[in-house]
Write a protein that holds these residues in place. Structure first.
Motif, short mmCIF file in Angstrom:
data_model
loop_
_atom_site.label_atom_id
_atom_site.label_comp_id
_atom_site.label_asym_id
_atom_site.label_seq_id
_atom_site.Cartn_x
_atom_site.Cartn_y
_atom_site.Cartn_z
N SER A 17 23.85 -24.44 37.10
CA SER A 17 23.30 -23.12 37.36
C SER A 17 21.77 -23.17 37.42
N TYR A 18 21.18 -23.94 36.51
CA TYR A 18 19.73 -24.09 36.45
C TYR A 18 19.19 -24.71 37.74
N SER A 19 19.80 -25.80 38.18
CA SER A 19 19.31 -26.46 39.39
C SER A 19 19.52 -25.58 40.63
N VAL A 28 13.22 -19.09 48.48
CA VAL A 28 12.77 -17.70 48.60
C VAL A 28 11.26 -17.60 48.47
N SER A 29 10.63 -18.55 47.81
CA SER A 29 9.19 -18.47 47.55
C SER A 29 8.35 -18.42 48.83
N HIS A 30 8.91 -18.89 49.92
CA HIS A 30 8.18 -18.88 51.18
C HIS A 30 8.09 -17.48 51.79
N SER A 31 9.02 -16.60 51.41
CA SER A 31 9.03 -15.28 52.03
C SER A 31 8.88 -14.13 51.03
N ASN A 32 9.33 -14.33 49.79
CA ASN A 32 9.32 -13.22 48.83
C ASN A 32 8.93 -13.78 47.45
N ARG A 33 7.66 -13.71 47.15
CA ARG A 33 7.15 -14.29 45.91
C ARG A 33 7.71 -13.58 44.67
N THR A 34 7.87 -12.26 44.73
CA THR A 34 8.39 -11.51 43.58
C THR A 34 9.81 -11.95 43.22
N GLU A 35 10.64 -12.11 44.23
CA GLU A 35 12.01 -12.56 44.01
C GLU A 35 12.03 -13.99 43.46
N ALA A 36 11.15 -14.83 43.96
CA ALA A 36 11.07 -16.20 43.48
C ALA A 36 10.66 -16.23 42.01
N ASP A 37 9.72 -15.39 41.63
CA ASP A 37 9.31 -15.33 40.22
C ASP A 37 10.45 -14.86 39.33
N ARG A 38 11.25 -13.91 39.82
CA ARG A 38 12.40 -13.43 39.05
C ARG A 38 13.42 -14.55 38.86
N LEU A 39 13.68 -15.30 39.93
CA LEU A 39 14.63 -16.42 39.84
C LEU A 39 14.12 -17.51 38.90
N MET A 40 12.83 -17.76 38.94
CA MET A 40 12.24 -18.76 38.03
C MET A 40 12.39 -18.31 36.57
N ALA A 41 12.22 -17.02 36.32
CA ALA A 41 12.37 -16.50 34.96
C ALA A 41 13.82 -16.68 34.49
N ALA A 43 15.87 -18.95 35.56
CA ALA A 43 16.07 -20.39 35.36
C ALA A 43 15.51 -20.83 34.01
N GLU A 44 14.39 -20.27 33.61
CA GLU A 44 13.80 -20.61 32.31
C GLU A 44 14.70 -20.14 31.16
N GLU A 45 15.34 -19.00 31.32
CA GLU A 45 16.28 -18.53 30.30
C GLU A 45 17.47 -19.49 30.18
N ILE A 46 17.95 -19.96 31.31
CA ILE A 46 19.05 -20.94 31.30
C ILE A 46 18.60 -22.22 30.63
N ALA A 47 17.37 -22.65 30.89
CA ALA A 47 16.84 -23.87 30.27
C ALA A 47 16.78 -23.71 28.75
N LYS A 48 16.42 -22.54 28.29
CA LYS A 48 16.37 -22.29 26.84
C LYS A 48 17.77 -22.37 26.24
#
Length: 59
Positions: A17-19, A28-41, A43-48
């Protein structure tokens, strides 16, 4: 052969799921930075969660 029907552990599921989340965030980061930031957040929760499970099983 015997690993064919082996169930995945919780850590393995979270790692997949993390990968997947990181891959989506990159695409998504190429077109929608806000959505990419949400997905990264997410992913960080999954990493924790992965770290918590590893620490729990290691002790």
């Amino acid at each position: 052969m015997f690993g064919l029907f082996k169930k995945k552990s919780e850590i393995e599921k979270l790692q997949e799921s993390y990968s997947s989340m990181l891959s989506k965030a990159h695409k998504v980061s190429h077109s929608n930075r806000t959505e990419a930031d949400r997905l990264m957040a997410e992913a960080e929760e999954i990493a924790k969660k992965i770290d918590a499970l590893k620490n729990k099983s290691g002790n």
